[in-house]
Design an enzyme around this catalytic site. Structure first.
Site: not given
Ligand code: ATP
Ligand code: MG
Length: 558
Positions: A37, A263, A273
């Protein structure tokens, strides 16, 4: 060696799945994607995903798409889109012609939303957001059906078209899938598919004022692009039933499958983020490319080569169980990558004048320094020796403990590629600080070689000739956070280390470093790996410490 982990193809459960699909003929032509994104810069966690997705495609002779998941114009910017492309390329991967955007599919996604409405599988809900949240239930209690769930197909169609036409303000209505408010999986409790956002999109401008959610855009984008293996992180595991439900209820051209891996988490490091955005926005760092940031841009500016990042990701591997990697593993990968190739140079971070009393004033001579001890092809460079030199303050102690082998009154040491020198006395300022060492040198030790009498010294120091040393600024970085698990007590900002940047201004480097290319790694002998920062100039270069020679942090912290 740097290449061992990457030279043979890695094996992990994702690659096993792909291999099995290929072997069984379920898949012809592997297609993966990396779907960021564009709401921030890429970080180390993304590097893991990039190496996995692009790596699998490369190993299986397939393709990996770069797809911008640009469904939230409120947070997305062209600058992030540009940075992401730059960083993926820098990491060594190429999407070729396969650059896509979820926004390319807005028209198709809208048509599919109408398709769901027609089939009675989606409805427009006017419930205010807080109430909708309350109606969703909890993990232990089922949700409640919205009163708007029973709208007719015609009413839903009309309202959805009015949503698109911009007749309602932000948040007034949403389109929801009609699945099951009692599902044990919260993601199936009539998830939102479209929301109203009167915002200008970086690519579609003002064409739209409704935008699909991640859940509605993602799987369908995978299907449009013919993705065979949609690889994502474990937090999307609970979304998979919805991913599959949408694929089943829509006339999509393909049926991609989602697979999840753990992750990347790293000690002393935040890979979120949202938090990285806060660090930048609130000025805790100088920007997304601050060398302390775990972003690819920050790491690159610090001097870490892309090969080191790939090496690190390879060493971490791909697994299904969440875990946290020790940040020392990253530093080790960086050292192991830089050591075989980084040219050696001399720099004095905290200078102390050394005056050689028996060396004639005004005389200089040129000596030869080896650029890399293990790579003869890197050759040698000339360095200047003279009466006045700089050495490191740390390399002198007036009253040394027994095991201190470096300079102290009466002690003889080797100056690397120079001569043996012996400290005879010290000069002090009015406050009693040592400001210069008065030494003698042995002319029979040129090049730092032992004299005819075979006398040995126990230390070899780096040094610079004062007259031609170039003043420099050197920036030393340590971890941004002062605990291995930042935020574990709830407030991640409270765990910011106050001293993660130390700027040394009175430093000197050898003349060869004045023209060092930005980002090119060098080893400052005995000090660490460094690279020139774009803030510097030829007259006053600035260097970033990429990583120390060994892990002093672990030792210092016990
Ligand atoms: P963040 O959690 O930092 O906000 P994100 O997952 O929201 O990041 P995206 O741009 O959506 O950011 O991520 C793109 C891809 O990178 C996703 O497929 C995601 O799974 C993957 N990714 C993000 N963070 C990590 C991580 N720490 N380890 C591995 N993959 C990651
Ligand atoms: Mg995400």
């Amino acid at each position: 060696m740097a290449d061992t982990a990457t030279s043979e193809p890695p094996r992990d459960f994702i690659r096993d799945i792909v291999q099995a699909d290929v072997d069984a003929g379920r898949v012809t032509g592997v297609v993966t994607r990396f779907p960021p994104e564009p709401n921030g810069f890429l970080h180390l966690g993304h590097a893991k995903s990039i190496c996995l997705n692009f790596g699998v495609a490369r190993e299986f002779g397939g393709k990996c798409h770069l797809r911008f998941d640009d469904t939230n114009p409120v947070k997305e910017e062209q600058a992030f889109i540009d940075a992401i492309q730059r960083d993926v390329k820098w990491l060594g991967f190429d999407w070729g012609d396969n650059l896509f955007h979820a926004s390319d599919y807005f028209e198709q996604l809208y048509a599919w939303a109408e398709h769901l409405i027609e089939g009675g599988f989606a409805y427009v809900d006017d419930t205010p957001p807080e109430q909708m949240r309350a109606q969703r239930g909890t993990l232990t209690e089922p949700g409640q059906n919205s009163p708007f769930r029973y709208r007719s197909v015609e009413e839903n169609q009309a309202l959805f078209r009015d949503m698109r036409a911009g007749k309602f303000p932000n948040g007034a209505r949403v389109l929801r899938a009609k699945i099951d408010m009692a599902s044990g999986n919260m993601n199936l409790r009539d998830p939102v598919l479209y929301r109203i956002l009167h915002a200008t999109h970086p690519r579609t401008g003002d064409a739209w004022c409704i935008y699909p959610t991640y859940d509605f855009a993602h799987g369908q984008s995978d299907a449009i692009e013919g993705i065979t293996h949609s690889v994502c992180t474990l937090e999307f595991e609970d979304h998979k039933p919805l991913y599959d439900w949408l694929i089943e209820h829509l006339p999509v051209p393909a049926r991609p499958r989602q697979y999840e891996f753990a992750r990347l988490n790293i000690t002393y490091t935040v890979l979120s983020k949202r938090i990285l955005t806060t660090l930048v926005r609130d000025g805790h760092v100088s920007g997304w490319d601050d060398p302390r940031m775990p972003t690819l841009a920050g790491i690159r500016r610090r001097g870490v080569p892309a090969a080191a990042l790939r090496e690190f990701v390879g060493r971490v591997g791909v697994a299904r169980a969440n875990s946290t990697v020790d940040v020392q593993m990253f530093d080790a990968a960086v050292r192991d990558t830089l050591n075989p190739s980084a040219p050696r140079r001399m720099a004095v971070l905290r200078p102390l004048k050394l005056i050689i009393e028996n060396y004639p004033e005004g005389q200089t001579e040129t000596l030869e320094a080896i650029n890399h001890p293990d790579v003869p092809e890197q050759g040698t460079r000339p360095i200047t020796f003279s009466r006045e030199l700089y050495v490191e303050q740390d390399d002198f102690m007036e009253n040394p403990p027994r095991k201190f082998y470096r300079l102290s009154p009466g002690k003889e040491v080797r100056l690397r590629y120079g001569y043996y020198v012996t400290c005879r006395s010290v000069e002090k300022d009015a406050d009693g600080n040592v400001v210069a060492l008065r030494c003698t040198y042995d002319p029979e030790t040129k090049g730092g070689n032992a004299p005819p009498d075979g006398r040995k010294v126990q230390a070899t120091l780096h040094w610079l000739s004062a007259a031609d040393a170039v003043p420099a600024e050197i920036r030393l970085y340590s971890h941004l956070f002062n605990r291995p698990d930042p935020g574990a007590d709830g407030d991640v900002m409270a765990d910011l280390a106050p001293d993660s940047l130390e700027v040394l201004t009175g430093c000197f480097v050898e003349p060869a470093l004045a023209s060092a290319a930005v980002g090119e790694a060098v080893q400052f002998e005995r000090t660490g790996y460094f690279c020139a920062d774009p803030d510097g100039t030829a007259e006053r270069p600035v260097f970033n410490r990429t990583v120390g020679l060994r892990d002093s942090y672990a030792k210092a912290k016990g």
